[in-house]
Write a protein that holds these residues in place. Structure first.
Motif, mmCIF file in Angstrom:
data_model
loop_
_atom_site.group_PDB
_atom_site.id
_atom_site.type_symbol
_atom_site.label_atom_id
_atom_site.label_comp_id
_atom_site.label_asym_id
_atom_site.label_seq_id
_atom_site.Cartn_x
_atom_site.Cartn_y
_atom_site.Cartn_z
ATOM 1 N N ILE A 158 29.235 2.010 8.298
ATOM 2 C CA ILE A 158 29.316 0.956 9.325
ATOM 3 C C ILE A 158 30.750 0.473 9.447
ATOM 4 O O ILE A 158 31.251 0.232 10.548
ATOM 5 N N ILE A 159 31.428 0.338 8.307
ATOM 6 C CA ILE A 159 32.852 -0.015 8.356
ATOM 7 C C ILE A 159 33.622 0.932 7.435
ATOM 8 O O ILE A 159 33.818 0.642 6.256
ATOM 9 N N PRO A 160 34.059 2.077 7.967
ATOM 10 C CA PRO A 160 34.850 3.016 7.156
ATOM 11 C C PRO A 160 36.203 2.365 6.839
ATOM 12 O O PRO A 160 36.887 1.901 7.744
ATOM 13 N N GLN A 161 36.539 2.318 5.573
ATOM 14 C CA GLN A 161 37.759 1.603 5.207
ATOM 15 C C GLN A 161 38.909 2.563 5.005
ATOM 16 O O GLN A 161 38.727 3.678 4.519
ATOM 17 N N PRO A 162 40.111 2.130 5.399
ATOM 18 C CA PRO A 162 41.266 3.023 5.307
ATOM 19 C C PRO A 162 41.687 3.246 3.847
ATOM 20 O O PRO A 162 41.487 2.369 3.010
ATOM 21 N N PRO A 163 42.253 4.412 3.568
ATOM 22 C CA PRO A 163 42.767 4.652 2.210
ATOM 23 C C PRO A 163 44.039 3.829 1.989
ATOM 24 O O PRO A 163 44.573 3.253 2.928
ATOM 25 N N GLY A 164 44.485 3.750 0.759
ATOM 26 C CA GLY A 164 45.766 3.094 0.488
ATOM 27 C C GLY A 164 45.654 1.634 0.130
ATOM 28 O O GLY A 164 46.657 0.958 -0.061
ATOM 29 N N ARG A 165 44.467 1.117 0.059
ATOM 30 C CA ARG A 165 44.271 -0.255 -0.413
ATOM 31 C C ARG A 165 42.874 -0.359 -1.015
ATOM 32 O O ARG A 165 41.986 0.415 -0.663
ATOM 33 N N PRO A 166 42.656 -1.325 -1.920
ATOM 34 C CA PRO A 166 41.313 -1.465 -2.501
ATOM 35 C C PRO A 166 40.318 -1.831 -1.409
ATOM 36 O O PRO A 166 40.605 -2.704 -0.589
ATOM 37 N N PRO A 167 39.169 -1.156 -1.364
ATOM 38 C CA PRO A 167 38.179 -1.465 -0.330
ATOM 39 C C PRO A 167 37.536 -2.830 -0.552
ATOM 40 O O PRO A 167 37.450 -3.315 -1.681
ATOM 41 N N VAL A 168 37.106 -3.434 0.540
ATOM 42 C CA VAL A 168 36.292 -4.648 0.446
ATOM 43 C C VAL A 168 34.929 -4.230 -0.120
ATOM 44 O O VAL A 168 34.305 -3.300 0.405
ATOM 45 N N PRO A 169 34.474 -4.868 -1.190
ATOM 46 C CA PRO A 169 33.209 -4.453 -1.836
ATOM 47 C C PRO A 169 31.999 -4.970 -1.064
ATOM 48 O O PRO A 169 31.338 -5.926 -1.476
ATOM 49 N N PHE A 185 18.344 -3.259 12.256
ATOM 50 C CA PHE A 185 19.737 -2.819 12.397
ATOM 51 C C PHE A 185 20.576 -3.885 13.099
ATOM 52 O O PHE A 185 21.669 -4.227 12.645
ATOM 53 N N ALA A 186 20.039 -4.444 14.179
ATOM 54 C CA ALA A 186 20.799 -5.417 14.969
ATOM 55 C C ALA A 186 20.873 -6.791 14.314
ATOM 56 O O ALA A 186 21.901 -7.459 14.368
ATOM 57 N N LYS A 187 19.773 -7.212 13.693
ATOM 58 C CA LYS A 187 19.701 -8.605 13.243
ATOM 59 C C LYS A 187 19.972 -8.811 11.757
ATOM 60 O O LYS A 187 20.171 -9.941 11.312
ATOM 61 N N ARG A 188 19.945 -7.768 10.973
ATOM 62 C CA ARG A 188 20.162 -7.935 9.543
ATOM 63 C C ARG A 188 21.283 -7.019 9.045
ATOM 64 O O ARG A 188 22.222 -7.448 8.410
ATOM 65 N N LEU A 189 21.183 -5.736 9.360
ATOM 66 C CA LEU A 189 22.122 -4.763 8.798
ATOM 67 C C LEU A 189 23.551 -5.007 9.309
ATOM 68 O O LEU A 189 24.476 -5.221 8.512
ATOM 69 N N LEU A 190 23.721 -5.011 10.642
ATOM 70 C CA LEU A 190 25.074 -5.220 11.172
ATOM 71 C C LEU A 190 25.627 -6.603 10.812
ATOM 72 O O LEU A 190 26.755 -6.690 10.309
ATOM 73 N N PRO A 191 24.891 -7.696 11.043
ATOM 74 C CA PRO A 191 25.466 -9.007 10.712
ATOM 75 C C PRO A 191 25.848 -9.150 9.242
ATOM 76 O O PRO A 191 26.913 -9.692 8.927
ATOM 77 N N ASP A 192 25.006 -8.685 8.329
ATOM 78 C CA ASP A 192 25.330 -8.868 6.906
ATOM 79 C C ASP A 192 26.571 -8.063 6.501
ATOM 80 O O ASP A 192 27.400 -8.515 5.707
ATOM 81 N N ILE A 193 26.702 -6.860 7.055
ATOM 82 C CA ILE A 193 27.870 -6.043 6.719
ATOM 83 C C ILE A 193 29.130 -6.633 7.350
ATOM 84 O O ILE A 193 30.186 -6.729 6.709
ATOM 85 N N VAL A 194 29.016 -7.081 8.591
ATOM 86 C CA VAL A 194 30.159 -7.714 9.264
ATOM 87 C C VAL A 194 30.594 -8.973 8.520
ATOM 88 O O VAL A 194 31.786 -9.203 8.310
ATOM 89 N N GLU A 195 29.616 -9.775 8.103
ATOM 90 C CA GLU A 195 29.961 -11.018 7.406
ATOM 91 C C GLU A 195 30.667 -10.719 6.082
ATOM 92 O O GLU A 195 31.642 -11.380 5.718
ATOM 93 N N ALA A 196 30.176 -9.701 5.385
ATOM 94 C CA ALA A 196 30.796 -9.349 4.099
ATOM 95 C C ALA A 196 32.243 -8.878 4.312
ATOM 96 O O ALA A 196 33.155 -9.296 3.593
ATOM 97 N N TYR A 197 32.438 -8.034 5.323
ATOM 98 C CA TYR A 197 33.771 -7.457 5.508
ATOM 99 C C TYR A 197 34.758 -8.465 6.117
ATOM 100 O O TYR A 197 35.839 -8.692 5.586
ATOM 101 N N TYR A 198 34.346 -9.076 7.237
ATOM 102 C CA TYR A 198 35.289 -9.961 7.928
ATOM 103 C C TYR A 198 35.355 -11.361 7.324
ATOM 104 O O TYR A 198 36.059 -12.224 7.834
ATOM 105 N N GLY A 199 34.653 -11.568 6.215
ATOM 106 C CA GLY A 199 34.815 -12.788 5.452
ATOM 107 C C GLY A 199 35.734 -12.574 4.252
ATOM 108 O O GLY A 199 35.883 -13.446 3.403
ATOM 109 N N HIS A 200 36.351 -11.400 4.193
ATOM 110 C CA HIS A 200 37.201 -11.050 3.052
ATOM 111 C C HIS A 200 38.680 -11.100 3.452
ATOM 112 O O HIS A 200 39.037 -10.642 4.548
ATOM 113 N N PRO A 201 39.538 -11.640 2.601
ATOM 114 C CA PRO A 201 40.967 -11.749 2.945
ATOM 115 C C PRO A 201 41.608 -10.422 3.362
ATOM 116 O O PRO A 201 42.515 -10.415 4.201
ATOM 117 N N THR A 202 41.130 -9.319 2.802
ATOM 118 C CA THR A 202 41.688 -8.020 3.179
ATOM 119 C C THR A 202 41.505 -7.771 4.680
ATOM 120 O O THR A 202 42.405 -7.271 5.358
#
Lengths: 213, 519
Positions: A55-66, A148-165
């Protein structure tokens, strides 16, 4: 290296006047999230981790958001509360059911577990899920399109875009209390905001961003 | 803080301390009544407790168990709930607008919905009182509606996103203005001027925002009221047709507070839930529900949006999200729907922007991560639109229970035909506005909703409503409802100022009735 906002790291402001103590505590806790399953089983975690990577492929070269770890923590904290949409169960149970259903779907379609699928096959299965195609008993309480729309995408988005990285990646100013901002107009930014690279290897933006504090 | 004992029969026991309950607590205490106000949430101290963080501040929302269903189940959370002393005003967007005069008589003047038993001229006076109490920052001259005095504090400077709304409105020939906002543009008491940190909807950590929490609650305390936080009301006790007090859960146990009057101010979900959960053999369908209307005519407001991308850097994360507004007084035009709407500039923070990208466009994978890199170039317009009252949209009790053992609410909602027409109109107008300023990759967000209303509507007779114009229930004369639940229609602007104005009016009415021995 962040090519859009070279050298920008929102965490360099952590001890400055843009972060208050409540913010430091909240973000520190997030950065220290345990990297092993506590809410999910090992098997569920493996599927969740793979889903998050697609859902959010992370770029190499930095620690991934967990992402998986952050969702695990969230479900541990509030997986049995909040609002549920009929016919789905409470969030934590919905996740467990959906991960099991996805795993079963992968085995049924491809003869192997979801975590073992190659990128293209995994994405095709996720696309089918988004379109609500999978059917059958495992999906009964977690309709694939709805989950997918109401749980999977929102939870993954919140985890990733709530991270300083991620904040650094998109050039977001980040926490801003008590200092706030002064320059609000178009194409203006304060010295403590990220500068955007105007071209590949924009040294001016890089020098600015290295001094953000 | 003065504290009352459970055996004290207080004049008013108020359940909920938001725009309705908090305002009423302050005013009634200043009038000399003894007041205890319960809130299920915590009494936060913004300077110490509030982080600049979307996730951490979810502690301000109502996250207890709820079920949503219906044709278009509502998203519950930050935009339509609060669980804190001060209620959802602690994290509201500070937009402080008056209803149009006609909206109070939409049935007889405009041909839809229901009339309010309130006169707009009287409301105009209470709107002014509410604006003064919160020192609203706004324009010298407001372009729409009957004349009103200049706002107490000067308008804020405008950010880039707000300027782009203005440019678009001008290109379309529409008026625009600075949004009247409940955050100070100059010092006021312990509040410093707004520093434009942009986390307004996640709690103001500097106290620049003027919410119930730092206006009416301190006034209530100074006047001798008790604010009892972390106190969840479970059942209103009734003897015959009189309320005698409230059972509430606090510090792990149930308690009973005696009271001469009980005011329910829990907003459009918790208010009907408490009334329904308080059923007795004499009131088998819940309290104040002889009309059968408790929990009916549940409304939200349409909150759809249109987004696009500019070549310029906009950086919409700075400042209050809605610096500018254009009210669209659209039933003056030839339209095929009822109701009105306005739209405002937007500034979603990263998580919310991600929700919009995934929710409205279904983006994920590398496409999502790449598109998110344009965050600082995005611009958007978001509507607040009127939803028509529909008896099929309801709050009822589910069989499941929450952590207190109380039956949880089931919230059933579907957009109606008229709602969809109004939304479609707004989306096409907002799209034209973004096109006019040269935005690229424009897309609509077709599903979103915010504020709630209805479920304990006010009206003219015991048959057509739950409460009268004074927010007093028809069935139980010492039981009152004072929050957005009493709205017969929602209007097409943010409701908090109207809720406060009603609370101020209710306090005046209570004082007058008390003086005549009519309580």
């Amino acid at each position: 290296m962040n090519r859009r906002f070279p050298g920008y790291d929102v965490l360099t402001k952590r001890t400055g006047p843009s972060w208050n103590e409540a913010t430091r505590q909240a973000v520190d806790l997030r950065l220290a999230v345990p990297r092993e399953p506590r809410f999910f089983s090992m098997a569920e975690w493996a599927v969740l981790d793979r889903v998050s990577q697609r859902i959010i492929p992370q770029p190499p070269g930095r620690p991934p958001v967990p992402i998986a770890a952050l969702i695990d923590a969230k479900m541990l904290r509030m997986g049995a509360a909040g609002t549920r949409i009929e016919p789905m169960p409470w969030d934590g149970d919905a996740w467990k059911l959906a991960l099991a259903a996805l795993e079963a779907e992968a085995v049924m379609r491809h003869g192997q577990g979801f975590a073992a699928l190659d990128d293209r096959t995994a994405d095709a299965l996720l696309t089918a899920m988004q379109k609500g195609e999978p059917a059958g008993a495992p999906w009964q309480r977690v309709p694939p399109g709805l989950f997918f729309a109401k749980r999977l995408l929102p939870d993954i988005v919140e985890a990733y875009y709530g991270h300083p990285t991620a904040w650094s990646e998109i050039g977001f100013g980040g926490p801003a209390s008590p200092r706030g901002y002064v320059r609000l107009d178009t194409n203006r930014h304060d010295p403590w905001e990220a500068a955007e690279a105007k071209s590949e290897g924009d040294l001016k933006a890089y020098r600015h961003n290295r001094h953000v504090a | 803080m003065r504290e009352y004992s459970l055996d004290d029969e207080v004049d008013f026991l108020i359940i909920g301390t938001g725009a309705g309950g908090g305002t009423l607590a302050g005013r009634l205490a200043e009038m000399g009544f003894s007041v205890v106000a319960l809130d299920a949430g915590a009494y936060f101290r913004p300077l110490d407790d509030f982080a600049s963080d979307e996730t951490e501040q979810e502690k301000l929302y109502w996250n207890d168990r709820r079920i949503v269903d219906g044709g278009t189940p509502l998203q519950m959370g930050g935009k339509n709930s609060g669980k804190a002393v001060g209620g959802s005003m602690v994290h509201f967007a500070m937009v402080s607008l008056r209803f149009r005069p006609e909206w109070f008589r939409s049935r007889s003047v405009l041909g839809y919905g229901a009339d309010w038993p309130l006169d707009w001229r009287e409301m105009w006076r209470y709107y002014r009182e509410a604006e003064l109490a919160l020192a609203i920052s706004g324009p010298v001259t407001y372009p729409w509606g009957p004349k009103r005095p200049r706002y107490p504090y000067r308008a804020h400077e405008i950010n880039s996103a707000g300027r782009l709304l203005a440019l678009g409105a001008e290109a379309l020939g529409y008026q625009w203005t600075e949004t009247p906002l409940a955050t100070v543009s100059a010092p006021r008491g312990k509040s410093p001027p707004c520093v434009y940190r942009g986390f307004c909807r996640f709690g103001c950590s500097t106290n620049a925002k003027q919410s119930t929490l730092n206006t009416w609650i301190p006034r209530a305390l100074a006047a001798g009221a008790e604010i009892r936080d972390l106190a969840m009301a479970g059942r209103i006790e009734v003897k015959g047709d009189r309320a005698t007090g409230v059972h509430f859960h606090r510090e792990g146990a149930w308690h009973f507070q005696r009271a001469r009057n009980v005011v329910v101010a829990g907003y459009a979900v918790e208010t009907p839930r408490l009334l329904l959960n308080s059923a007795t053999s004499r009131h088998p369908h819940g309290l104040a529900n002889r009309s059968g209307l408790v929990g009916k005519y549940f409304m939200t407001q349409s909150n759809q949006a249109v987004f696009g991308r500019m070549r310029d850097e906009v950086r919409w994360y700075k400042g209050p999200p809605s610096f500018t507004i254009t009210e669209h007084w659209n039933y003056d035009d030839r339209k095929d729907f009822f109701g009105g709407y306005c739209w405002m500039a937007q500034g979603p923070l990263p998580i919310e922007w991600g929700f919009i990208q995934t929710g409205a466009r279904g983006l994920w994978g590398e496409a999502l991560r790449q598109d998110m890199l344009n965050y600082n170039h995005q611009v958007g317009l978001k509507m607040v639109g009127e939803t028509l009252p529909d008896a099929a949209n309801t709050v009822t009790l589910a069989d499941e229970v929450d952590q207190y053992g109380l039956r949880i609410p089931r919230i059933t909602f579907s957009w109606g035909e008229n709602d969809r027409k109004l939304i479609g109109h707004a989306i096409s107008e907002m799209t034209r506005s973004l096109e006019a300023i040269g935005a690229e990759d424009i897309f609509p967000q077709r599903e979103d909703a915010n504020h709630l209303a209805g479920t304990a509507r006010m009206g003219f007779t015991p048959e057509d409503s739950v409460v009268d114009a004074d927010c007093r229930s028809w069935d139980i004369p010492n039981l009152w409802v004072c929050d957005g639940s009493v709205f017969p229609t929602t209007g097409g602007v943010n409701p908090s100022l109207t809720i406060q104005a009603i609370a101020l009016r209710t306090a005046d009415r209570i004082k007058a009735m008390a003086g005549r021995g009519e309580l």
